[in-house]
Scaffold this motif. Structure first.
Motif, PDB file in Angstrom:
ATOM      1  N   LEU A  29       0.886  -1.159   0.023  1.00  0.00           N
ATOM      2  CA  LEU A  29       0.039  -0.036  -0.071  1.00  0.00           C
ATOM      3  C   LEU A  29       0.856   1.324   0.056  1.00  0.00           C
ATOM      4  CD1 LEU A  29      -2.860  -1.204   2.552  1.00  0.00           C
ATOM      5  CD2 LEU A  29      -3.025  -0.710  -0.094  1.00  0.00           C
ATOM      6  N   CYS A  30       1.966   1.408   0.787  1.00  0.00           N
ATOM      7  CA  CYS A  30       2.867   2.350   0.451  1.00  0.00           C
ATOM      8  C   CYS A  30       3.694   2.590  -0.585  1.00  0.00           C
ATOM      9  CB  CYS A  30       4.075   2.157   1.770  1.00  0.00           C
ATOM     10  SG  CYS A  30       3.628   2.595   3.397  1.00  0.00           S
ATOM     11  N   HIS A  31       3.803   1.612  -1.277  1.00  0.00           N
ATOM     12  CA  HIS A  31       4.269   1.695  -2.668  1.00  0.00           C
ATOM     13  C   HIS A  31       3.143   2.239  -3.748  1.00  0.00           C
ATOM     14  CE1 HIS A  31       8.448   0.626  -2.198  1.00  0.00           C
ATOM     15  NE2 HIS A  31       8.130  -0.435  -1.745  1.00  0.00           N
ATOM     16  N   LEU A  32       2.037   1.577  -3.454  1.00  0.00           N
ATOM     17  CA  LEU A  32       0.853   2.116  -4.512  1.00  0.00           C
ATOM     18  C   LEU A  32       0.343   3.676  -4.010  1.00  0.00           C
ATOM     19  CD1 LEU A  32      -1.443  -1.238  -4.406  1.00  0.00           C
ATOM     20  CD2 LEU A  32       0.361  -0.281  -6.195  1.00  0.00           C
ATOM     21  N   THR A  33       0.591   4.083  -3.129  1.00  0.00           N
ATOM     22  CA  THR A  33       0.203   5.436  -3.049  1.00  0.00           C
ATOM     23  C   THR A  33       1.005   6.613  -3.766  1.00  0.00           C
ATOM     24  OG1 THR A  33       2.009   6.226  -1.112  1.00  0.00           O
ATOM     25  CG2 THR A  33      -0.219   5.515  -0.121  1.00  0.00           C
ATOM     26  N   PRO A  82     -10.123   5.068  -0.178  1.00  0.00           N
ATOM     27  CA  PRO A  82      -9.474   6.338   0.003  1.00  0.00           C
ATOM     28  C   PRO A  82      -9.132   6.502   1.466  1.00  0.00           C
ATOM     29  CG  PRO A  82     -11.738   6.421  -0.560  1.00  0.00           C
ATOM     30  CD  PRO A  82     -11.550   5.144  -0.758  1.00  0.00           C
ATOM     31  N   LYS A  83     -10.039   5.429   2.143  1.00  0.00           N
ATOM     32  CA  LYS A  83      -9.456   5.365   3.644  1.00  0.00           C
ATOM     33  C   LYS A  83      -8.156   4.811   3.769  1.00  0.00           C
ATOM     34  CE  LYS A  83     -12.956   2.905   5.178  1.00  0.00           C
ATOM     35  NZ  LYS A  83     -13.896   2.545   4.122  1.00  0.00           N
ATOM     36  N   ALA A  84      -7.899   3.717   2.897  1.00  0.00           N
ATOM     37  CA  ALA A  84      -6.537   3.156   2.873  1.00  0.00           C
ATOM     38  C   ALA A  84      -5.253   4.146   2.714  1.00  0.00           C
ATOM     39  CB  ALA A  84      -6.519   1.985   2.049  1.00  0.00           C
ATOM     40  N   ARG A  85      -5.586   4.920   1.667  1.00  0.00           N
ATOM     41  CA  ARG A  85      -4.653   6.046   1.081  1.00  0.00           C
ATOM     42  C   ARG A  85      -4.509   6.919   2.211  1.00  0.00           C
ATOM     43  NH1 ARG A  85      -2.920   7.047  -3.570  1.00  0.00           N
ATOM     44  NH2 ARG A  85      -4.219   6.049  -4.735  1.00  0.00           N
ATOM     45  N   ARG A  86      -5.329   7.436   3.087  1.00  0.00           N
ATOM     46  CA  ARG A  86      -5.249   8.112   4.157  1.00  0.00           C
ATOM     47  C   ARG A  86      -4.688   7.874   5.194  1.00  0.00           C
ATOM     48  NH1 ARG A  86     -10.903  10.634   5.503  1.00  0.00           N
ATOM     49  NH2 ARG A  86      -9.711  11.533   7.312  1.00  0.00           N
ATOM     50  N   VAL A  88      -2.546   5.119   5.129  1.00  0.00           N
ATOM     51  CA  VAL A  88      -1.066   4.841   4.902  1.00  0.00           C
ATOM     52  C   VAL A  88      -0.327   6.212   4.861  1.00  0.00           C
ATOM     53  CG1 VAL A  88       0.385   3.825   3.159  1.00  0.00           C
ATOM     54  CG2 VAL A  88      -1.706   2.649   3.840  1.00  0.00           C
ATOM     55  N   ALA A  89      -0.916   7.169   4.413  1.00  0.00           N
ATOM     56  CA  ALA A  89      -0.342   8.564   4.361  1.00  0.00           C
ATOM     57  C   ALA A  89       0.061   8.943   5.847  1.00  0.00           C
ATOM     58  CB  ALA A  89      -0.966   9.501   3.743  1.00  0.00           C
ATOM     59  N   MET A  90      -1.074   8.589   6.799  1.00  0.00           N
ATOM     60  CA  MET A  90      -0.738   9.104   8.301  1.00  0.00           C
ATOM     61  C   MET A  90       0.465   8.249   8.764  1.00  0.00           C
ATOM     62  SD  MET A  90      -3.405   8.449  11.466  1.00  0.00           S
ATOM     63  CE  MET A  90      -3.195   6.763  11.357  1.00  0.00           C
ATOM     64  N   LEU A  91       0.477   6.887   8.623  1.00  0.00           N
ATOM     65  CA  LEU A  91       1.308   5.972   8.943  1.00  0.00           C
ATOM     66  C   LEU A  91       2.707   6.202   8.599  1.00  0.00           C
ATOM     67  CD1 LEU A  91      -0.506   2.468   8.988  1.00  0.00           C
ATOM     68  CD2 LEU A  91       0.088   3.873  10.949  1.00  0.00           C
ATOM     69  N   TYR A  92       2.666   6.805   7.186  1.00  0.00           N
ATOM     70  CA  TYR A  92       4.019   7.155   6.493  1.00  0.00           C
ATOM     71  C   TYR A  92       4.531   8.477   7.392  1.00  0.00           C
ATOM     72  CZ  TYR A  92       7.844   8.434   3.271  1.00  0.00           C
ATOM     73  OH  TYR A  92       9.035   9.051   2.755  1.00  0.00           O
ATOM     74  N   GLU A  93       3.759   9.241   7.319  1.00  0.00           N
ATOM     75  CA  GLU A  93       4.101  10.459   8.193  1.00  0.00           C
ATOM     76  C   GLU A  93       4.731  10.159   9.801  1.00  0.00           C
ATOM     77  OE1 GLU A  93       4.622  14.429   9.038  1.00  0.00           O
ATOM     78  OE2 GLU A  93       4.178  13.716   7.228  1.00  0.00           O
ATOM     79  N   MET A  94       3.931   9.101  10.370  1.00  0.00           N
ATOM     80  CA  MET A  94       4.365   9.029  11.714  1.00  0.00           C
ATOM     81  C   MET A  94       5.419   8.083  11.765  1.00  0.00           C
ATOM     82  SD  MET A  94       0.421   8.166  13.195  1.00  0.00           S
ATOM     83  CE  MET A  94       1.061   7.668  14.581  1.00  0.00           C
ATOM     84  N   PHE A  95       5.940   7.216  10.804  1.00  0.00           N
ATOM     85  CA  PHE A  95       6.811   6.098  11.137  1.00  0.00           C
ATOM     86  C   PHE A  95       8.066   6.097   9.920  1.00  0.00           C
ATOM     87  CE2 PHE A  95       3.188   4.241  12.975  1.00  0.00           C
ATOM     88  CZ  PHE A  95       3.817   3.877  14.361  1.00  0.00           C
ATOM     89  N   CYS A  96       7.934   6.907   8.981  1.00  0.00           N
ATOM     90  CA  CYS A  96       8.640   6.826   7.849  1.00  0.00           C
ATOM     91  C   CYS A  96       9.499   8.139   7.583  1.00  0.00           C
ATOM     92  CB  CYS A  96       8.271   6.226   6.526  1.00  0.00           C
ATOM     93  SG  CYS A  96       7.379   4.488   6.804  1.00  0.00           S
ATOM     94  N   LYS A  97       8.832   9.163   7.862  1.00  0.00           N
ATOM     95  CA  LYS A  97       9.274  10.471   7.354  1.00  0.00           C
ATOM     96  C   LYS A  97      10.462  10.848   7.990  1.00  0.00           C
ATOM     97  CE  LYS A  97       7.809  14.782   6.263  1.00  0.00           C
ATOM     98  NZ  LYS A  97       6.729  16.038   6.277  1.00  0.00           N
ATOM     99  N   THR A  98      11.508  11.170   7.400  1.00  0.00           N
ATOM    100  CA  THR A  98      13.089  11.385   8.054  1.00  0.00           C
ATOM    101  C   THR A  98      12.689  13.004   8.383  1.00  0.00           C
ATOM    102  OG1 THR A  98      13.908  11.971   5.887  1.00  0.00           O
ATOM    103  CG2 THR A  98      14.113   9.764   7.084  1.00  0.00           C
TER     104      THR A  98
END
Length: 99
Positions: A29-33, A82-86, A88-98
């Motif tokens: 899902l992260c890659h598909l965003t 769209p819930k999945a996209r939102r 995953v974006a939130m999880l990316y922000e919380m765990f992956c963003k440097t």
């Protein structure tokens, strides 16, 4: 909110979170965003075997989180929910963003 309605919503939320709770599915899902990807592209990005990627994509399709379209011999996947996209974006922000 009445308890029976809240229970239904909680069950739906739990099923949604269960679908996301697998590392491989979450990475897909992260890659598909970033946009539509083929199984071959996902295999490369995930450094995983085709069978494993296909199995996780099948689960995501079953849960209605991704959709597929065929173009010749290639199947392209994208996020359908769209819930999945939102989420995953939130999880990316919380765990992956440097930074």
């Amino acid at each position: 909110m009445p308890a029976p309605h809240m229970r239904e919503r909680a069950e739906a939320a739990a099923a949604f979170l269960k679908a996301l709770s697998h590392e491989g599915r979450l990475m897909i899902l992260c890659h598909l965003t970033e946009g539509e990807k083929s199984v071959t592209e996902l295999e490369t990005l995930l450094e995983s075997r085709q069978a494993a990627v296909s199995q996780q994509l099948a689960r995501l399709r079953q849960d209605g989180l991704v959709t597929a379209r065929r173009d010749g011999k290639t199947i392209w996947y994208s996020i359908a929910d769209p819930k999945a996209r939102r989420t995953v974006a939130m999880l990316y922000e919380m765990f992956c963003k440097t930074g």
